[in-house]
Scaffold this motif. Structure first.
Motif, mmCIF file in Angstrom:
data_model
loop_
_atom_site.group_PDB
_atom_site.id
_atom_site.type_symbol
_atom_site.label_atom_id
_atom_site.label_comp_id
_atom_site.label_asym_id
_atom_site.label_seq_id
_atom_site.Cartn_x
_atom_site.Cartn_y
_atom_site.Cartn_z
ATOM 1 N N THR A 210 28.960 78.162 23.785
ATOM 2 C CA THR A 210 29.727 79.143 24.563
ATOM 3 C C THR A 210 28.977 80.467 24.673
ATOM 4 O OG1 THR A 210 31.772 78.128 23.759
ATOM 5 C CG2 THR A 210 31.966 80.297 24.741
ATOM 6 N N VAL B 35 35.138 86.126 32.312
ATOM 7 C CA VAL B 35 35.202 85.981 30.856
ATOM 8 C C VAL B 35 35.007 84.521 30.475
ATOM 9 C CG1 VAL B 35 36.735 87.972 30.571
ATOM 10 C CG2 VAL B 35 37.730 85.688 30.888
ATOM 11 N N ILE B 36 34.695 84.324 29.202
ATOM 12 C CA ILE B 36 34.532 82.970 28.666
ATOM 13 C C ILE B 36 35.156 82.928 27.279
ATOM 14 C CG2 ILE B 36 32.250 83.441 27.642
ATOM 15 C CD1 ILE B 36 31.486 80.538 28.489
ATOM 16 N N SER C 207 37.572 82.921 34.825
ATOM 17 C CA SER C 207 37.469 82.521 33.419
ATOM 18 C C SER C 207 36.847 81.136 33.289
ATOM 19 C CB SER C 207 38.847 82.522 32.746
ATOM 20 O OG SER C 207 39.722 81.581 33.342
ATOM 21 N N ALA D 267 27.657 82.251 28.011
ATOM 22 C CA ALA D 267 28.073 83.619 28.333
ATOM 23 C C ALA D 267 26.861 84.474 28.697
ATOM 24 C CB ALA D 267 28.821 84.227 27.143
ATOM 25 N N LEU E 30 28.967 86.612 31.285
ATOM 26 C CA LEU E 30 30.408 86.608 31.036
ATOM 27 C C LEU E 30 30.738 87.317 29.725
ATOM 28 C CD1 LEU E 30 30.997 82.823 31.879
ATOM 29 C CD2 LEU E 30 31.299 84.776 33.422
ATOM 30 N N THR E 31 31.898 87.925 29.634
ATOM 31 C CA THR E 31 32.361 88.547 28.395
ATOM 32 C C THR E 31 33.027 87.489 27.526
ATOM 33 O OG1 THR E 31 32.708 90.686 29.455
ATOM 34 C CG2 THR E 31 33.886 90.284 27.387
ATOM 35 N N PHE E 32 32.557 87.363 26.305
ATOM 36 C CA PHE E 32 33.106 86.368 25.376
ATOM 37 C C PHE E 32 34.359 86.929 24.709
ATOM 38 C CE2 PHE E 32 32.803 84.434 20.953
ATOM 39 C CZ PHE E 32 33.390 83.234 21.330
#
Length: 404
Positions: free
Chosen positions: A132, A72-73, A95, A136, A141-143
């Motif tokens: 960001t 995740v981000i 993360s 992602a 990555l899941t924001f």
């Protein structure tokens, strides 16, 4: 998915095992001072010392196995960052946290200590979020948005569920406002439980985007604020709509009022609070007559204030209260005068903290000396007693830059 009272209740059940059910305590001294019953919801005692851990965990628990594995981000000035980093690491999820340049060092360090990869970019949330989202997409990555997400807002709304369970008699709940997630979630939950409870938002005057959006005029950003946790230029439109329907009003606090309020929480209630929480107390203080006789709940939303800033704030607060004061004397340069001054100050019950004796600067006559004495007194009235005693003994002096 919509933000509803049912979603908030379901979220509370999901996150309760791994979040702190923080206490709601009566602020005895502040209640007496303000003429109301003030109750403080101590979210500064949450695992990451801020309420943001609730919404972060709520979102993380909704991820698929594939999303967890990819990571995740988040983009945050600190509290959301720490919440995501702490719970992601605890759940075994990688993360990445993008933080604006200039974020207080303690928040950067703690986010890294919780196991996140920290990337510094931009000068504020609004500048950092585009970067960001690009990162992602590149890394899959899941924001996790800090406020523009109904699941995150539902996590924050669990604060209100607990407050009204802990004290169902609350007449008003005061909530600091930045991007609107906390107050949208809390107002939705509170009005479902107790429709007649008042929900009041508190914003920094320098970042009034939510109040401006609700009232239909342009917001303003006037520079830095002590309440950096709620310094948001572009709040969530979805949250704004909920706020219009559920929040009774939003009040503003100046930087001086926020600073005073953070000092009050520390000096009167022995609580370390950051500027966002100070905005809430500042709004209560300036509207004390309006709240008179009521039971008022305030969310102490976080305690992650930079230690250097806190030390400066304490000293400034002591100066404002008259408990630390600088006395400046012009004296004939002869022996015994410093001892006499010190004796008068000591007899009056004050302490000498620092002494600077200046003979060499040309602003002072050759046969004179300038003496600066920093004293610790009980209050401003005590300082007046001390200066009166010194003047009676024949000493000419002034306080700081003001003549006495």
């Amino acid at each position: 998915m919509d933000l509803t009272a049912d979603l908030i209740r379901q979220t509370h059940t999901a996150i309760a095992p791994d979040t702190v059910r923080t206490p709601l305590v009566r602020a005895a001294r502040l209640s007496m001072m303000l003429g109301l019953e003030l109750y403080l919801k101590l979210e500064n005692l949450q695992h990451t010392n801020a309420f943001k851990a609730r919404g972060a965990l709520a979102k993380l628990l909704t991820l698929t196995e594939a999303e967890r594995a990819a990571g995740v981000i988040a983009c945050s000035a600190g509290n959301h960052a720490q919440g995501v980093a702490y719970h992601a690491t605890r759940l075994g999820i990688p993360s990445v946290i993008v933080m604006p340049e200039g974020t207080p060092f303690n928040k950067v360090k703690r986010t890294g200590d919780f196991g996140a990869e920290v990337v510094l970019h931009g000068t504020g949330f609004d500048e950092s979020v585009a970067f960001t989202l690009d990162l992602a997409a590149k890394r899959g990555l899941t924001f996790i948005h800090p406020f523009d997400d109904p699941v995150v807002a539902a996590g924050q709304g669990t604060v209100a569920l607990e407050m009204l369970e802990q004290n169902p008699q609350l007449d008003t709940i005061v909530v600091p406002v930045g991007g609107g997630g906390l107050i949208a979630g809390m107002a939705t939950a509170a009005k479902a439980l107790k429709p007649d409870v008042h929900v009041v938002g508190a914003q920094a005057e320098t970042f009034d985007a939510v109040k401006a959006a609700v009232e239909g005029h342009p917001g303003q950003t006037l520079g830095a604020t002590l309440a950096e946790g709620i310094a948001v230029r572009a709040p969530s439109p979805a949250n704004i709509e909920i706020i219009r329907q559920t929040v009774d009003r939003i009040d503003l606090a100046t930087e001086a009022e926020i600073e005073d309020a953070v000092f009050d929480l520390l000096s009167h209630e022995k609580l370390v609070a950051e500027g966002a929480a100070g905005a809430g107390l500042a709004v209560i203080k300036k509207n004390a007559e309006r709240f008179k006789g009521q039971q008022v709940g305030l969310v102490v939303c976080g305690g992650n204030i930079d230690s250097r800033m806190l030390s400066t704030l304490i000293l400034r607060g002591l100066v404002r209260d008259g408990r630390i004061t600088r006395l400046i004397f012009k004296l004939d340069d002869r022996p015994g005068q410093l001892a006499q001054i010190a004796a008068i100050i000591g007899e009056a019950g004050a302490n000498v903290v620092e002494v600077i004796h200046q003979r060499m600067m040309q602003s002072v006559a050759l046969k004179q000396a300038e003496l600066e004495v920093v004293i610790e007194a009980r209050d401003a009235g005590h300082v007046e007693e001390i200066t009166a005693a010194l003047k009676a003994a024949g000493f000419a002096l002034r306080i700081g830059s003001e003549a006495v």
